[in-house]
Structures are given as structure tokens and as C-alpha cells.
Write an enzyme that holds these catalytic residues in place. Structure first.
Site, PDB file in Angstrom:
ATOM      1  N   CYS A 384      80.795   1.668   3.851  1.00  0.00           N
ATOM      2  CA  CYS A 384      80.843   2.770   4.809  1.00  0.00           C
ATOM      3  C   CYS A 384      81.868   3.817   4.368  1.00  0.00           C
ATOM      4  O   CYS A 384      81.603   4.534   3.418  1.00  0.00           O
ATOM      5  CB  CYS A 384      81.099   2.235   6.214  1.00  0.00           C
ATOM      6  SG  CYS A 384      80.347   3.294   7.454  1.00  0.00           S
ATOM      7  N   HIS A 511      76.943  -1.612   6.887  1.00  0.00           N
ATOM      8  CA  HIS A 511      77.908  -2.720   6.923  1.00  0.00           C
ATOM      9  C   HIS A 511      77.228  -4.049   6.599  1.00  0.00           C
ATOM     10  O   HIS A 511      76.746  -4.725   7.514  1.00  0.00           O
ATOM     11  CB  HIS A 511      78.528  -2.819   8.314  1.00  0.00           C
ATOM     12  CG  HIS A 511      79.447  -1.696   8.636  1.00  0.00           C
ATOM     13  ND1 HIS A 511      80.810  -1.787   8.478  1.00  0.00           N
ATOM     14  CD2 HIS A 511      79.204  -0.448   9.103  1.00  0.00           C
ATOM     15  CE1 HIS A 511      81.376  -0.640   8.836  1.00  0.00           C
ATOM     16  NE2 HIS A 511      80.414   0.186   9.225  1.00  0.00           N
ATOM     17  N   GLU A 513      78.542  -6.765   5.929  1.00  0.00           N
ATOM     18  CA  GLU A 513      79.319  -7.905   6.449  1.00  0.00           C
ATOM     19  C   GLU A 513      78.802  -8.421   7.788  1.00  0.00           C
ATOM     20  O   GLU A 513      79.017  -9.580   8.130  1.00  0.00           O
ATOM     21  CB  GLU A 513      80.815  -7.557   6.528  1.00  0.00           C
ATOM     22  CG  GLU A 513      81.226  -6.559   7.613  1.00  0.00           C
ATOM     23  CD  GLU A 513      81.115  -5.090   7.194  1.00  0.00           C
ATOM     24  OE1 GLU A 513      80.313  -4.797   6.276  1.00  0.00           O
ATOM     25  OE2 GLU A 513      81.804  -4.246   7.793  1.00  0.00           O
TER      26      GLU A 513
HETATM   27  N1  GLN Z   1      84.571   7.360   9.352  1.00  0.00           N
HETATM   28  C1  GLN Z   1      83.341   7.259   8.650  1.00  0.00           C
HETATM   29  C2  GLN Z   1      82.180   7.823   9.468  1.00  0.00           C
HETATM   30  O1  GLN Z   1      82.253   7.902  10.660  1.00  0.00           O
HETATM   31  C3  GLN Z   1      83.054   5.844   8.201  1.00  0.00           C
HETATM   32  C4  GLN Z   1      82.888   4.873   9.325  1.00  0.00           C
HETATM   33  C5  GLN Z   1      82.986   3.438   8.893  1.00  0.00           C
HETATM   34  O2  GLN Z   1      83.556   3.129   7.841  1.00  0.00           O
HETATM   35  N2  GLN Z   1      82.499   2.528   9.698  1.00  0.00           N
HETATM   36  O3  GLN Z   1      81.185   8.191   8.930  1.00  0.00           O
END
Ligand code: GLN
Length: 545
Positions: A384, A511, A513
Site C-alpha cells: 500500500c 493488503h 496480509e
Molecule cells: N496513505 C495511503 C493512501 O491512503 C496508503 C494507505 C495504506 O497504506 N493503507 O492511499
């Protein structure tokens, strides 16, 4: 009479005794006997969901396929059971009140005075029974967050009392998790706190059926007899839960103590089968007897609190077991990273994961970390925000766009390689703008992603972010060697980037995970650990040559 049976898990004496792990372990044992089981968590705080909570407050926010932002205990449920959870599996006081207030505004209470009892308690009872009424489960385990006696837990405890009464004998039972502390000065385990918390539960009209006693030392039979007598439970219903070296031992320990057997007896369900834990035991064996080890750096800004990265840590345990590798994680605070100390901080690592996150703090350190692993051929997984940092790093250092950034960090950057999609720009309500939950991703053939996902061409993964890879830069980045190897076909959004010139470099907008379980370790983590092992062997060979 209801068909689904209910098990309520309450906690006494202190918080953090591990109700979630006990609930998940019992569910595992029941599932391994063939019972369709699910778990639900009721959280007594007023946030509507943990989405807006700082990870320092409440640990990781776990995201389900349907896009619910939930308590991290749901992660344990999925990892243990390999069964997906959803919004229905996590309810907070905020959500309960929100729903009751909305009903009141719609006039659904027909002019009645709306009160905690019966309106809030009815809403709680309804939420508990949603899963049971779906007809999908034989047993629903409901974990009540907080500690018995807390003001905010009262409506939940009252709802449980009413439900037990309505469900009738053998259709609902209560497991109370308590602490039996060891006083080193006296050299003794003490049962009084347990007695008091059972009493507190009784004052609310609930008699515990089973006591699970957390302890650092073996509880003698004599002491178990005493707890049974004074707490008014059957002797076989006093279950010891001693500290374990890994949470994955807990189902086995609970089986040895007979927790599943007593629970089934109390629910009048047949207990003539033995739990089939073959796969679980194989995993445990591999986890505990690694043949190799690797050092992997976790670069993030919440590293002080390990609960913030719970699912990532557990995914490494699953992936380590698959590879028979012990994964030593080195936690690296991104705020303390800078180009001048990067060599020292990342030295000796066989792989690096740059973690998800929100906001500006620590991002330059993450970018420095990406540069280091890219230049030194160290296996890299960016998740992310970690993927977004990989794109920014490439744009800055390879394309030469020195000020490339995400508009999350710098709204006025000349080169917004990560930015909001047009349709998101007008939404201001926090929590309302995120891309959440499962989204499809098409994988480009002959890429690392394609190999990692074992040739799958379409996958689905969970998201939790606002900003996106900016497709205006895609052609330039690809020309310069960064390949977009995963795309959401409906929106054209880039889901995966990778560097074919590097031994193992992959960034994912989602994600992985949240999807890793004991039965189904996530291929990206398995791949990273494997690549780290290969990297380590190469380094060793090079130093011997
Ligand atoms: N801050 C970033 C976004 O909102 C990544 C979010 C995250 O890593 N879950 O796109």
C-alpha cells in the site's frame, strides 16, 4: 428452540488476557470436529468502527472482503479458521447507537421513550443473532470486548443475560476468561481475583459455565478444585490457559485441557469425534523446526507497537513455516532512516518490507529504504503506502522527477505520481473516501506477480487506501523499467508494480496480509521469504568465493 448454538466469551480481572485467541482456538477445535463455526466480536467503544482509530490506540485495523474496517481479533479468527468474516462479525457500541438513533429518527419506535434497556439491548441481541439466523453456522462464538464490571460493557452483559434466558438450556453458554496471578513474594498462585470477577458476572445475572484461567504457572488440581467450588462451576470446566510460546499452540493446549469437550457437553452436542488437527500440527512442526533463517526488515512508523502490524507479522509466520525458515524481523523506524544512516540500518538484511501507513511522517525514510534495496538487489515487498513509495522513488531517482510525490504528502507537487482519482476529490467525510475491501486484479503474464500467484490471471485482494497510482505517468514509468503487472480491469487502476531488472521487487496497492491464514499462507509473503533465502545464499557464496 434455536438451531444455532451460542457461546459467549467474557473477560474478567484485566484486559489483554487474549480472549480473541481463546475464542479462535475453541472455534478451531469445534471446526476440526466438523462443526460449522464462526466468531463475532462486540466492542464496547463509541467509534462506529476502528477505521478512524490511530494504530497506537487499538493496534491494526483489519479489513474484510466486504470492506468492513474491523477489530484485529477478526484477523485471528480468519487466520485460525480459514473462513472469511464480514461486517456482521464486528459490532461496536457506536454502530449500535447509530442504528438505534436512525430508527428513532425514522419513527420506528412509535413514540416510545428510547432507552438502553430495551432498545440498545434489543439491537445488540439482534446483531448477535444475525450470524446464527443466516443458517450457515452450527455454533456462533461471540466475544464481548472489555472487562466485566466496566460501565460500557453493561448493556452487552445484560443482552447476553437475556439471550441466554431466551435461548434456553444448552443453547447458549458463557465462558469467562480470568487471570490467576502469581505472587512471587508469596510463591503462590492467587484465585481471589477470579472469584471476584465471577461474582461481578453473577451480580449481572450471569453464571459462567466454563472458566478459562490465564496463568504463568501450572495450576494444581487442588487449586482447580478450589476455583470450581468457590466459583460454582464443574471441576472439568476449570480450564488452565498457561502462557504459550506461540499463539498457534493455544488450540492444542485447549484441547489437552478439554475445553472443546466441556463446551460441547454444556451445549448438549455430540462430542464423539476427535478434532482433525493434522494440517495444523504439520504447520506447527514446520514453524518450530526451521531449517534456515533469514533477516527481514520491516520499515514502518508504528514499529513501537507490534499490534499495529499484526497481520503482517502473522503472515511472516505462515510464510516462514511453508519455507521451513525462521524469519527474524528487524523493526526499522522509518522516521529514523536517512540516506546517511541507511547502510548501517539495513545492513545484513535478506529482504525488506515497507509497511502501509497514512500521512507524511516517516515517508522520506521509506523512500530511502526503497532506493537502498533497489540499488542493492535486496528482495522487496511494498504494501500500500510501501508500493506508493516505490513508485515515488523510481520517479525521483530514475525518471529524474526530483519532486515527485503523492498528493497526500504534497498537494502542490509538480509530479503527482500518486494522487486521488477525479471522482474522489469532492468527498470530505473521513472514512467515506477510501477504496475498501476486495477488488479484482488482473495479472499480466510473464511477470514476477504471475509467477508468485502461480500462474493465476485473476485474483482478488483487500484494499484500504485513498490514493492511487497516477496513470498519467504509467507509460513513462514502464519505459524506464517499472512494470505495472496487476491492473483492475474495470477502473484501469494499477494494483501491482515490479522491476524486472531486480531479483525480486514488487509493490502492491492492496493488503495481502489480510488474506494470509495458517491453511492458506499468502503467496507474496511466501515468495518474499523464499527470495530472501536465495539472496542470503548468494551473499554467503559470494563472501566465500
Ligand atoms: N496513505 C495511503 C493512501 O491512503 C496508503 C494507505 C495504506 O497504506 N493503507 O492511499
Amino acid at each position: 428452540m434455536s438451531e444455532t448454538k451460542y457461546i459467549f466469551v467474557t473477560g474478567g480481572v484485566t484486559s489483554s488476557l487474549g480472549k480473541g485467541i481463546i475464542a479462535a482456538s475453541l472455534a478451531k477445535l469445534l471446526q476440526a470436529r466438523g462443526y460449522k463455526t464462526t466468531i463475532q466480536k462486540l466492542d464496547p467503544y463509541i467509534n462506529v468502527d476502528p477505521g478512524t482509530l490511530n494504530p497506537y490506540e487499538h493496534g491494526e485495523c483489519y479489513v474484510t472482503d466486504d470492506g468492513a474496517e474491523t477489530d484485529l481479533d477478526l484477523g485471528h479468527y480468519e487466520r485460525f479458521l480459514n473462513v472469511k468474516t464480514s461486517q456482521a462479525n464486528n459490532v461496536t457500541t457506536g454502530r449500535i447507537y447509530q442504528s438505534v438513533i436512525e430508527k428513532e429518527r425514522r419513527g420506528e419506535f412509535l413514540g416510545k421513550t428510547v432507552q438502553v434497556v430495551p432498545h440498545i439491548t434489543n439491537e445488540i441481541k439482534e446483531r448477535v443473532q444475525i450470524l446464527g439466523n443466516s443458517g450457515e453456522y452450527d455454533i456462533v462464538i461471540t466475544e464481548i470486548g472489555g472487562t466485566v464490571g466496566d460501565i460500557e460493557s453493561l448493556p452487552y452483559i445484560e443482552a447476553v443475560r437475556q439471550l441466554l434466558w431466551e435461548l434456553g438450556d444448552h443453547n447458549g453458554i458463557v465462558i469467562h476468561l480470568t487471570l490467576v496471578p502469581y505472587l512471587s513474594a508469596a510463591g503462590e498462585l492467587k484465585t481471589k481475583p477470579t472469584q471476584h470477577s465471577v461474582k461481578t458476572l453473577m451480580e449481572s445475572g450471569i453464571k459462567a459455565d466454563i472458566l478459562v484461567c490465564r496463568t504463568e504457572h501450572e495450576i494444581s488440581n487442588e487449586l482447580k478444585n478450589k476455583i470450581a467450588l468457590f466459583c460454582n462451576v464443574k471441576r472439568e470446566a476449570v480450564i488452565q490457559s498457561i502462557d504459550a510460546s506461540t499463539i498457534y499452540d493455544v488450540p492444542i493446549l485447549m484441547q489437552e485441557e478439554g475445553l472443546d469437550t466441556v463446551a460441547l457437553q454444556r451445549l448438549a452436542l455430540p462430542d464423539n469425534t476427535k478434532p482433525d488437527l493434522k494440517q495444523w500440527n504439520e504447520f506447527l512442526h514446520r514453524h518450530k523446526n526451521p531449517k534456515h533463517e533469514v533477516n527481514i526488515g520491516l520499515v514502518g512508523k508504528y514499529v513501537e507497537l507490534q499490534d499495529s502490524y499484526k497481520s503482517i507479522l502473522e503472515s511472516f509466520i505462515h510464510a516462514g513455516a511453508v519455507n521451513e525458515v525462521r524469519v527474524n524481523l528487524r523493526f526499522i523506524h522509518s522516521e529514523h532512516l536517512a540516506s546517511k544512516n541507511i547502510d548501517k540500518k539495513l545492513q545484513g538484511l535478506d529482504g525488506v518490507l515497507v509497511a502501509p501507513g497514512f500521512g507524511e511522517r516517516g515517508i522520506e525514510g521509506k523512500i530511502d529504504a526503497v532506493r537502498y534495496v533497489r540499488e542493492n538487489g535486496i528482495p522487496f515487498l511494498g504494501i500500500c503506502l510501501g508500493m506508493q513509495m516505490a513508485v515515488i522513488e523510481y520517479a525521483r531517482n530514475i525518471l529524474g522527477f526530483a519532486n515527485a510525490n503523492s498528493t497526500e504528502m504534497n498537494e502542490n507537487t509538480n509530479d503527482p505520481v500518486i494522487s486521488l482519482m477525479e471522482e474522489q476529490k469532492t468527498i470530505t467525510n473521513k472514512g467515506g473516501t477510501m477504496r475498501l475491501g476486495a477488488w479484482d486484479c488482473h495479472i499480466v503474464k510473464n511477470t514476477l506477480a504471475h509467477k508468485v500467484y502461480e500462474g493465476a490471471s485473476d485474483i482478488s485482494e483487500r484494499h484500504r487506501h485513498r490514493y492511487e497510482f497516477n496513470n498519467e505517468y504509467k507509460a513513462q514509468l514502464e519505459e524506464a523499467g517499472m512494470v505495472a503487472s496487476g491492473i483492475n480491469k474495470d477502473t484501469g487502476l494499477v494494483e501491482i508494480v515490479e522491476l524486472p531488472s531486480h531479483p525480486w521487487f514488487i509493490g502492491v496497492q492492496y493488503h495481502p496480509e489480510y488474506r494470509s491464514t495458517v491453511a492458506n499462507p499468502h503467496p507474496l509473503f511466501v515468495g518474499l521469504v523464499e527470495a530472501a533465502l536465495i539472496h542470503k545464499k548468494k551473499q554467503t557464496n559470494a563472501s566465500l568465493a
